[in-house]
Design a protein around this motif. Structure first.
Motif, short mmCIF file in Angstrom:
data_model
loop_
_atom_site.label_atom_id
_atom_site.label_comp_id
_atom_site.label_asym_id
_atom_site.label_seq_id
_atom_site.Cartn_x
_atom_site.Cartn_y
_atom_site.Cartn_z
N SER A 265 15.39 73.04 -24.10
CA SER A 265 16.79 73.17 -24.45
C SER A 265 17.36 74.51 -24.05
CB SER A 265 16.97 72.96 -25.97
OG SER A 265 16.59 71.66 -26.34
N LYS A 266 16.51 75.53 -23.91
CA LYS A 266 17.01 76.86 -23.56
C LYS A 266 17.70 76.86 -22.20
CE LYS A 266 13.70 79.63 -26.22
NZ LYS A 266 12.58 80.58 -26.14
N ALA A 267 17.27 75.97 -21.33
CA ALA A 267 17.83 75.97 -19.98
C ALA A 267 19.22 75.37 -19.93
CB ALA A 267 16.91 75.18 -19.05
N VAL A 268 19.60 74.58 -20.92
CA VAL A 268 20.88 73.89 -20.85
C VAL A 268 21.81 74.22 -22.01
CG1 VAL A 268 19.96 71.96 -19.53
CG2 VAL A 268 19.81 71.90 -22.01
N GLY B 151 42.79 58.12 -42.12
CA GLY B 151 42.90 58.37 -40.69
C GLY B 151 42.92 59.86 -40.37
N ALA B 152 43.62 60.63 -41.20
CA ALA B 152 43.65 62.08 -41.01
C ALA B 152 42.26 62.68 -41.21
CB ALA B 152 44.64 62.72 -41.97
N GLY B 153 41.54 62.20 -42.22
CA GLY B 153 40.18 62.68 -42.45
C GLY B 153 39.26 62.38 -41.27
N LEU B 154 39.38 61.17 -40.72
CA LEU B 154 38.56 60.79 -39.57
C LEU B 154 38.89 61.66 -38.35
CD1 LEU B 154 36.52 58.76 -38.35
CD2 LEU B 154 38.46 57.27 -37.84
N PHE B 155 40.17 61.92 -38.14
CA PHE B 155 40.58 62.73 -37.00
C PHE B 155 40.11 64.17 -37.14
CE2 PHE B 155 43.80 65.49 -34.96
CZ PHE B 155 43.64 65.08 -33.64
N ILE B 156 40.27 64.75 -38.34
CA ILE B 156 39.86 66.14 -38.57
C ILE B 156 38.35 66.28 -38.41
CG2 ILE B 156 39.68 67.96 -40.32
CD1 ILE B 156 42.37 66.93 -41.42
N SER B 157 37.58 65.33 -38.95
CA SER B 157 36.13 65.39 -38.82
C SER B 157 35.72 65.34 -37.35
CB SER B 157 35.49 64.23 -39.59
OG SER B 157 34.08 64.26 -39.46
N SER B 158 36.39 64.50 -36.56
CA SER B 158 36.06 64.38 -35.14
C SER B 158 36.39 65.65 -34.37
CB SER B 158 36.80 63.18 -34.54
OG SER B 158 36.47 61.98 -35.20
N ILE B 159 37.56 66.24 -34.67
CA ILE B 159 37.95 67.49 -34.01
C ILE B 159 36.99 68.62 -34.39
CG2 ILE B 159 39.74 69.26 -33.85
CD1 ILE B 159 40.36 66.71 -32.30
N MET B 160 36.60 68.69 -35.65
CA MET B 160 35.65 69.73 -36.08
C MET B 160 34.31 69.56 -35.37
SD MET B 160 37.26 71.75 -38.10
CE MET B 160 38.74 71.40 -37.14
N SER B 161 33.90 68.31 -35.13
CA SER B 161 32.66 68.08 -34.40
C SER B 161 32.74 68.65 -32.98
CB SER B 161 32.36 66.58 -34.34
OG SER B 161 31.14 66.32 -33.69
N LEU B 162 33.89 68.46 -32.34
CA LEU B 162 34.07 69.01 -30.99
C LEU B 162 34.09 70.53 -30.99
CD1 LEU B 162 36.85 66.56 -29.70
CD2 LEU B 162 34.42 66.52 -29.12
N ILE C 203 19.06 63.68 -26.86
CA ILE C 203 20.20 64.36 -26.24
C ILE C 203 19.95 65.86 -26.17
CG2 ILE C 203 22.66 64.93 -26.52
CD1 ILE C 203 23.03 62.18 -27.80
N CYS C 204 19.43 66.44 -27.25
CA CYS C 204 19.09 67.87 -27.26
C CYS C 204 18.05 68.16 -26.17
CB CYS C 204 18.54 68.28 -28.61
SG CYS C 204 19.72 68.24 -29.97
N HIS C 205 17.10 67.28 -26.03
CA HIS C 205 15.98 67.49 -25.12
C HIS C 205 16.40 67.41 -23.65
CE1 HIS C 205 11.76 67.51 -23.94
NE2 HIS C 205 11.96 66.43 -23.22
N THR C 206 17.38 66.56 -23.36
CA THR C 206 17.73 66.29 -21.96
C THR C 206 18.97 67.03 -21.49
OG1 THR C 206 18.90 64.28 -22.70
CG2 THR C 206 16.61 64.04 -21.94
N ILE C 207 20.06 66.98 -22.24
CA ILE C 207 21.32 67.56 -21.76
C ILE C 207 21.86 68.67 -22.65
CG2 ILE C 207 21.98 65.51 -20.46
CD1 ILE C 207 23.78 64.67 -22.72
N GLY C 208 21.15 69.00 -23.73
CA GLY C 208 21.56 70.13 -24.55
C GLY C 208 22.23 69.73 -25.85
N TRP C 209 21.96 70.50 -26.90
CA TRP C 209 22.46 70.16 -28.23
C TRP C 209 23.98 70.09 -28.35
CZ3 TRP C 209 25.69 73.58 -30.51
CH2 TRP C 209 25.61 74.92 -30.14
N PRO C 210 24.79 70.89 -27.60
CA PRO C 210 26.25 70.76 -27.77
C PRO C 210 26.76 69.36 -27.49
CG PRO C 210 25.74 72.79 -26.59
CD PRO C 210 24.46 72.00 -26.67
N ASN C 211 26.06 68.63 -26.62
CA ASN C 211 26.54 67.29 -26.27
C ASN C 211 26.41 66.29 -27.40
OD1 ASN C 211 27.20 67.28 -23.20
ND2 ASN C 211 25.30 68.47 -23.36
N VAL C 212 25.56 66.56 -28.38
CA VAL C 212 25.52 65.71 -29.57
C VAL C 212 26.88 65.73 -30.26
CG1 VAL C 212 24.49 65.39 -31.85
CG2 VAL C 212 23.04 66.01 -29.90
N PHE C 213 27.44 66.93 -30.42
CA PHE C 213 28.73 67.05 -31.08
C PHE C 213 29.87 66.56 -30.19
CE2 PHE C 213 25.98 70.43 -32.85
CZ PHE C 213 25.93 69.97 -34.16
#
Length: 497
Positions: free
Chosen positions: A96-99, A142-153, A222-232
């Protein structure tokens, strides 16, 4: 005052004279290609998204730190991980350090980060449930779902900015997740015919298990192949897409839905004709506090989530430490109970409504029977794990059977609020969520202490305690549960929040 214990529950938990309103539109009940089932599927997807957000940090944090402790081991168990377990995480971290960036967070900082999502959990459910009941779930949830998704990003960016910024993002996301999980109950108060409540709620709630299963299966890879940020990024993006579905197709009331057929609309409205679910800013607080049927639901929620929190957090650790399996195998096996629970939760909801619509069992009998099946069987299977640990196959089978049995409670006690007080369903859902979060904040700590005090019999003592708490909650529920709409849920009062 609560309805007397001897009262008869009808198909919807409403008075018998409502049956005449349901009969004329009985034929529209058949089939799953309906707007109300579409609402359930969108809610299922929303719950799926919320639980991928809920579990994401726990799955990803080993790849985010320079010297990480395997998930489930830090602060909860004194047992050393197996060599295969540690080697796998070292390999994951190295690749994961490489990506992706890594951070120098000690175990104390990691604990603060993992706990931050729960900081608002004990305070947010009741206000969010109250507001959703007044304003409607479409915009609040709907607002809660949207805020949670934006915070994940935003989590990868916040992690780069510092621990304080990351904690703030996780706290906001935690509150948003609670809003989604609590406020959605107000939808079923207006959309679910009494004879279909179990299956609609089962479909929607099953998304929580599906989300847990998918994030466990894919997060590490996902962490192993393309990096942990991509999970979020991936699951945050899925959440944003889900918001488009939510705001396009979710409506608070079938009367306002642009795509619903006249037949389905009439069926739903006639089914709920005798049910008072109109929003009210007044709350009968004193009557609620005196209501034993309500207290039976609250108490059982505490007992149910005590066990659910332990099994969700500790299944991978238990499989790894007791069965001596490496992380890859234990990770795959850990998802089997969630898969079984997901399937059974939907099927049991259909079964409960079948028994009700065919008048095979009364509503109160169904609620008590399904709760008893879930609590007793899951307690037996979990309580017996110590004596079958020498057999890997039997241990996994018992974990799967426990999860399958436990899902019966969703069509039992966990939906009972809609029977006794549909008008206040969202607010009372907030109350039961507080009870559940309280159990979830205590039980993992107790589990860690028991394992620490007795390395040989700690797991046995933990599961026996879990079974005792589960059965105690069941007994209380069986004594005081009701399925009639309570008097205090039908009348306007002058008692304000």
């Amino acid at each position: 005052m609560p309805t007397p214990a001897g009262g008869q529950a009808t198909a919807g938990g409403v008075s018998n004279h409502s049956n005449s309103h349901v009969a004329p539109t009985h034929t529209t009940r058949k089939g799953f290609c309906s707007v109300r089932h579409g609402q359930a599927i969108i809610l299922q997807l929303s719950n799926f998204v919320i639980f991928t957000h809920h579990m994401g940090m726990s799955i990803v944090i080993p790849a985010m730190v320079k010297h990480s402790v395997p998930p489930g081991q830090s602060n909860v168990s004194t047992e050393s991980p197996s060599p295969d377990f540690q080697d796998y995480w070292n390999e994951t971290l190295k690749d994961s350090k490489a990506v992706a960036p890594v951070y120098d967070w000690n175990p104390e900082i990691q604990g603060i980060i993992l706990s931050s999502a729960y900081y608002g959990s004990l305070l947010a459910p009741v206000p969010s449930g109250y507001v959703a009941g007044i304003w409607g779930a479409k915009y609040v949830v709907g607002a809660g779902l949207f805020i949670s998704s934006i915070m994940s990003l935003l989590i990868p960016l916040a992690a780069d900015a510092g621990v304080t910024q990351l904690v703030i993002v996780l706290v906001v996301q935690g509150i948003a997740k609670v809003i989604v999980l609590t406020g959605q109950y107000s939808i079923w108060a207006k959309w679910a015919p009494p004879a279909e409540r179990s299956q609609l709620n089962g479909i929607a709630t099953s998304g929580t298990l599906l989300g847990t299963c998918i994030i466990i299966l894919t997060g590490g890879e996902i962490c192993h192949t393309i990096g942990w940020p991509n999970v979020f990024y991936i699951f945050g993006g899925i959440g944003c897409a889900c918001c488009l579905l939510w705001f396009s197709f979710i409506f608070d009331d079938p009367m306002n839905h642009p795509f619903i057929s006249t037949a389905e609309k009439e069926y739903i409205m006639c089914s709920l004709a005798q049910q008072d679910y109109s929003p009210s800013k007044s709350l009968p607080i004193k009557a609620m506090l005196k209501s034993l049927p309500l207290w039976s639901i609250i108490v059982f929620h505490f007992c149910y989530y005590w066990g659910l929190s332990i099994t969700t957090a500790y299944i991978p650790t238990y499989i790894n430490s007791q069965l001596q399996m490496n992380l890859r195998d234990s990770g795959i096996l850990s998802t089997l109970p969630f898969v079984a629970g997901f399937i059974c939760m939907i099927l049991e909801g259909v079964l409960a409504d079948f028994l009700l619509s065919r008048k095979i069992l009364r509503l109160l009998t169904i609620r008590k029977l399904f709760t008893a099946i879930g609590a007793i069987n899951s307690s037996i299977f979990l309580g017996s794990l110590h004596w079958v640990r020498s057999s890997h196959s039997i241990t996994i089978a018992f974990l799967v059977l426990s999860a399958s049995s436990n899902s019966f409670c969703v069509s039992g006690c966990l939906i009972n609020i809609l029977d006794i007080a549909p008008r206040y369903a969202s607010f009372l859902r907030g109350i039961t969520q507080m009870s559940a979060f309280t159990a979830g904040s205590i039980s993992p700590t107790v589990t860690g202490v028991l394992i620490h005090l007795d390395s040989e019999f700690g797991w046995r003592n933990n599961f026996l305690l879990l079974a005792a708490i589960n059965i105690s909650g069941l007994v209380f529920y069986l004594f005081f549960a009701q399925a009639d709409v309570q008097d205090w849920a039908e009348e306007q009062t002058s008692t304000h929040l």
